[in-house]
Scaffold this active site. Structure first.
Site, short mmCIF file in Angstrom:
data_model
loop_
_atom_site.label_atom_id
_atom_site.label_comp_id
_atom_site.label_asym_id
_atom_site.label_seq_id
_atom_site.Cartn_x
_atom_site.Cartn_y
_atom_site.Cartn_z
N GLU A 144 25.16 -28.09 35.59
CA GLU A 144 25.89 -28.93 34.63
C GLU A 144 26.57 -30.07 35.39
O GLU A 144 27.23 -29.82 36.39
CB GLU A 144 26.95 -28.12 33.87
CG GLU A 144 27.58 -28.92 32.75
CD GLU A 144 28.60 -28.13 31.94
OE1 GLU A 144 29.18 -28.73 31.02
OE2 GLU A 144 28.82 -26.95 32.23
N ALA A 285 34.37 -23.01 37.77
CA ALA A 285 33.39 -21.97 37.47
C ALA A 285 32.36 -22.56 36.52
O ALA A 285 32.55 -23.64 35.96
CB ALA A 285 34.06 -20.75 36.85
N HIS A 320 37.64 -17.94 30.07
CA HIS A 320 37.04 -19.20 29.63
C HIS A 320 35.52 -19.16 29.75
O HIS A 320 34.80 -19.47 28.80
CB HIS A 320 37.61 -20.35 30.47
CG HIS A 320 37.08 -21.69 30.10
ND1 HIS A 320 37.73 -22.53 29.23
CD2 HIS A 320 35.95 -22.35 30.48
CE1 HIS A 320 37.02 -23.64 29.08
NE2 HIS A 320 35.95 -23.56 29.84
N GLU A 321 35.02 -18.77 30.92
CA GLU A 321 33.58 -18.79 31.13
C GLU A 321 32.89 -17.72 30.28
O GLU A 321 31.79 -17.95 29.77
CB GLU A 321 33.24 -18.61 32.61
CG GLU A 321 33.89 -19.62 33.54
CD GLU A 321 33.68 -21.07 33.14
OE1 GLU A 321 32.67 -21.38 32.50
OE2 GLU A 321 34.55 -21.89 33.46
N HIS A 324 32.49 -18.89 26.71
CA HIS A 324 31.41 -19.88 26.56
C HIS A 324 30.10 -19.23 26.11
O HIS A 324 29.21 -19.94 25.61
CB HIS A 324 31.16 -20.59 27.89
CG HIS A 324 31.87 -21.89 28.04
ND1 HIS A 324 31.90 -22.86 27.06
CD2 HIS A 324 32.58 -22.42 29.09
CE1 HIS A 324 32.58 -23.90 27.47
NE2 HIS A 324 33.01 -23.67 28.70
N GLU A 343 33.89 -27.46 25.27
CA GLU A 343 35.00 -27.31 26.20
C GLU A 343 36.35 -27.26 25.50
O GLU A 343 37.20 -26.44 25.83
CB GLU A 343 34.97 -28.41 27.25
CG GLU A 343 33.77 -28.36 28.18
CD GLU A 343 33.67 -27.07 28.99
OE1 GLU A 343 34.64 -26.28 29.00
OE2 GLU A 343 32.61 -26.85 29.60
#
Length: 884
Positions: A144, A285, A320-321, A324, A343
């Site tokens: 990314e 991350a 957070h990850e 996702h 995000e």
């Protein structure tokens, strides 16, 4: 150069862009020009022959014509500094492919083909850390936003979703562990000491979510049973010897999985979830499907090496990850202009998760502090942009606080207006409608609108208008009626001279002065340029508490007497509003002191009000220590500068330090008593022990400001007695700013104790760079020559130089040495790692808001950078906008 190896004579059909050609100005990519891809790639098979210095990649793409796209027959495969060694279509080698810039184009008749491309890359030479690169003997990827095109030619855009099959072959001794996305379907060994593994991810994903890791790793293993009864294998992979510092990360992962099921109804969808910790990483991350790659700083934690803040960061980033997986992976972005779709929403989700795991009040204050220190300056500077930008030259430059943090605040406002239950109905609808799609911000807004029953027509302006709204507020009283009058202005930002009023939800309460209570909180929505709200039943003028919980990401302009702010700082039942009142007391005083100067009487009056509120904070038995510690923190110098049209950093620093000194002397007895009480609390991870450590370090800093000798004595004693990193680092931060013998002794002991532990040595660099020591700039220059410093590791570069850039004493030194330090860094770092180099430009780009002498020196550094002949797109875009 980071480019494929030179072709040999046997590779007649290999073509590569001319590396010697002069750089061209990058094109401007505009959201309005979006066109769907001409070809889709429903399936891709990748075959890697792995090596540190040479990796060969064969990609087989099933391509089908997109019925929603018109025209072109050419298949465009994006590339970036790679060479095609061979190209085959439907099994036959072809020669009529061509390069257009870095991209490979193949003319294809018909509607469906199998396209095969062979490439070769050198991971060891990849200092940009984008694509496939080497890190301390292992191979890993970061794709990314546009890193996959550095591995193989592919339509590297987020709206091309494919199922991936991956085969990796490598030397077993060098790469004993072979990981990729999805599930491992087969593995085996070859006779020559090599081994192989095959992975398949059944969920279609864009190329930016591809991941591969190969190296010598060990795992902390656990399992999680989902709400439907499926067992998921969990692994956190680290280098041998680090596994003992991974349990907090594993606990955080399991807590994240459970929380997402309970709060958002989202269940994990694979049989395996892997996390790998990597020491060389540009970001924090990456959420690659089923294989998250993390910077080691957000995985490794134990009391000896990690502070309480580090523990919180690990928990938040792990969450957070993981979140996702649905808000980013199962539903991804149609194009990079929609970045806040994944995000902003996921930041909100991780904020809500962390609030539920700890102190909701403290977490909210921390989030707002980050917004104000990073995003508000972005909104008021040359790099201002909406949370959904209209154009870019380099997409890496839009991984910003605006897209992430303001994006989260915008979605939080929807949640505030809808209420948590109705907001959940909206998110359920969003996941139901768009699962498996590449969606847009509009898709999300429409789902919330339909699910929650809101009209968000005007609210969409938050997605298109940049700038932090300023809300002017006043309270009038007549008879028994209180009237709150509000008006809003959205400031001019680059490319947006005219702004429309936006809906601004404000939680307010009106306090009775005598009882110290209110009749209930109310939500008012200011959706006009100005409006008034009338409240009955007040025999006396009430005290207004506004933007409670920071319900809108705005600045509030309101004239309030010191006595009202003291009242709210001591008695407001909304923790954020109480914090805000204390901050406002200090901001009012320091802005006045810097801007107009204060006589002795006015200074004494302002300090007395601050002191009265501060004393209440120190002694209030109803406060827990975590919250008490927040209320003791003075506003940052960067935030103070934001309150002024043109700031004098030297004057701000002097006035803030003078207030710290006054507080340290005036409340010396109370602060030493507080420190003594906290010292007696044994280490633990519970809230009470964490709160004790927080107030211990806040009190120590103020004691040292008031009495350097006593501060040094206490700091050194705390350092020597410390049995955890929070206490040890807190003491060392205080000592690092003092010109005392204990400073050098403690710094040397700290380095010797942790030599070889990269994350802790990063702290050693950072706290010295961020200190207020009289010779801080000379110390930074000296540290840049230290054997442990390297320009190739982003963590180490950020530790030293971001510490300097964020240190107002060093960066804004009147000599201009701080500006030259950062300017030199950007020029040196850009050829090595442009993505990291570009993140230092905004610190210089604030020159328009700084007094003229310093502003001229800041601008001069930007001009020197701009004059470099071979700047990366990342840095050139930032510098050009900052100078424009």
């Amino acid at each position: 150069m980071d480019i494929a190896s030179t072709p040999t004579e046997a590779q007649e059909n290999t073509q590569v862009a001319d590396a010697a050609s002069p750089p061209q100005a990058p094109p401007v990519i505009r959201r309005e020009d979006y066109l769907p891809p001409a070809w889709l790639v429903p399936e891709i098979a990748l075959d890697f022959a792995l090596g540190i210095d040479e990796t060969r990649v064969v990609s087989k793409l099933k391509v089908v014509r997109n019925p929603d796209a018109a025209g072109a027959t050419a298949l465009r495969l994006h590339g970036d500094q790679i060479a095609a060694l061979a190209v085959r279509v439907d099994g036959e080698a072809i020669n009529d492919w061509r390069l257009e810039g870095p991209d490979l184009l193949v003319e294809l008749p018909g509607a469906e083909h199998l396209v095969e491309v062979e490439t070769q890359v050198n991971p060891a030479a990849n200092s940009k850390l984008m694509g496939l690169y080497a890190s301390n003997g292992m191979l890993c990827t970061q794709c990314e936003a546009e890193g996959f095109r550095r591995i193989t030619f592919f339509p590297d855009r987020p709206d091309v979703l494919s199922t991936y099959s991956v085969r990796m072959t490598g030397d077993k001794a060098t790469f004993p562990i072979l990981l990729s996305n999805g599930n491992c379907t087969a593995q085996g060994e070859d006779a020559d000491g090599a081994h192989w593994a095959e992975w398949h991810d059944p969920w279609p994903k864009p190329s930016y979510l591809f991941a591969l890791v190969a190296g010598d790793l060990v795992a902390n293993h656990s399992t999680f049973t989902t709400m439907s009864g499926r067992e998921v294998d969990l692994n956190i992979w680290v280098r041998p010897g680090d596994e003992g510092r991974t349990q907090h990360a594993m606990d955080s992962l399991i807590a994240s999985m459970k929380w997402d099921e309970q709060v958002f109804g989202r269940e994990y969808d694979l049989d395996l979830f892997n996390i790998v910790a990597v020491s060389d990483f540009n970001m924090g991350a990456m959420e690659n499907k089923g294989l998250n790659v993390f910077n080691t700083r957000y995985v490794l934690a134990d009391p000896e090496t990690a502070t309480d803040g580090d523990y919180d960061a690990v928990e938040g980033v792990i969450g957070h990850e993981y979140f996702h997986n649905w808000s980013g992976n199962r539903i991804t972005c149609r194009d990079w202009f929609q970045l806040s779709l994944k995000e902003g929403f996921t930041v909100l989700r991780d904020q809500l998760f962390s609030a539920d795991m700890g102190s909701e009040a403290v977490k909210r204050i921390e989030d707002v502090r980050i917004l104000r220190s990073a995003q508000f300056p972005e909104d008021s500077g040359p790099l201002a942009h909406p949370i959904r930008p209209d154009s870019y030259q380099e997409i890496n430059n839009f991984y910003t606080a605006t897209v992430y943090n303001k994006g989260a605040e915008v979605i939080r406002m929807m949640r505030t207006m809808a209420g948590p239950e109705w907001f959940r109905k909206g998110t359920d609808l969003y996941f139901e409608r768009h699962d498996g799609e590449a969606a847009t911000c509009e898709d999300f807004i429409k789902a919330i609108e339909d699910g929650a029953g809101l009209d968000l027509t005007q609210f969409r302006l938050w997605y298109s208008q940049a700038g932090t709204p300023l809300v002017s507020a006043s309270l009038s009283h007549e008879g028994t009626t209180a009237t709150v009058s509000l008006s809003q202005t959205v400031p001019v930002t680059p490319g947006q001279p005219d702004k429309k009023p936006m809906p601004i939800p404000l939680r307010i309460a009106l306090f009775d002065r005598d009882s110290g209570t209110h009749a209930g909180e109310q939500l008012v929505v200011l959706d006009k340029a100005s409006d008034s709200f009338v409240f009955e039943g007040f025999a006396k003028p009430p005290v207004l508490s506004i933007n409670r919980g920071f319900s809108a990401p705005v600045s509030i302009d309101i004239e309030r007497a010191n006595e009202d702010l003291v009242f709210l700082a001591a008695r407001d039942d909304d923790p954020f509003a109480r914090y805000e009142a204390m901050q406002s007391l200090v901001v009012q005083h320091l802005v006045a002191a810097v801007g107009q100067g204060l006589g002795d009487a006015a200074r004494a009056e302002a300090r007395a009000a601050i002191g009265k509120a501060f004393a209440a904070i120190l002694t209030d038995p109803a406060l827990d220590d975590l919250m008490r510690g927040e209320l003791m923190i003075l506003p940052a110098e960067s935030y103070l500068a934001e309150q002024m049209l043109v700031a004098d950093p030297g004057a701000i620093h002097a006035e803030r330090e003078a207030l710290k000194t006054w507080l340290g002397r005036e409340y010396a007895d109370a602060l030493t008593a507080l420190h003594d009480r906290a010292v007696a609390v044994p280490y633990g991870r519970d809230a009470a022990a964490r709160g004790a450590r927080k107030i211990k370090n806040q009190a120590l800093a103020l004691i040292a400001a008031g009495n350097a000798q006593e501060g040094a004595r206490r700091a050194y004693a705390q350092y020597r007695a410390a049995d955890n990193m929070t206490d040890r680092q807190g003491a060392l931060i205080v000592l690092a700013s003092l010109d005392v013998p204990e400073r050098e002794e403690a710094l040397a002991e700290f380095h010797g104790r942790y030599e070889g532990n990269a994350l802790v040595i990063d702290k050693w660099f950072s706290l010295q760079a961020g200190s207020f020591h009289p010779q801080v700039l000379a110390n930074i220059r000296k540290l840049a020559e230290h054997p442990d410093f390297t320009m190739t590791n982003p963590n180490r570069v950020r530790a030293l130089y971001m510490g300097a850039a964020m240190n107002p004493k060093a960066f804004h030194d009147a000599s201009g040495e701080g500006y030259r330090l950062i300017g030199d860094l950007i020029r040196r770092l850009d050829p090595i790692n442009p993505q990291t180099a570009a993140r230092f430009v905004p610190s210089l780009g604030r020159w328009r808001r700084i007094e003229s002498v310093r502003a001229a020196m800041m601008r001069a550094e930007l001009e020197k950078i701009a004059a470099e002949p071979s700047l990366s797109r990342d840095v050139r875009e930032q510098v050009t906008k900052s100078l424009g």
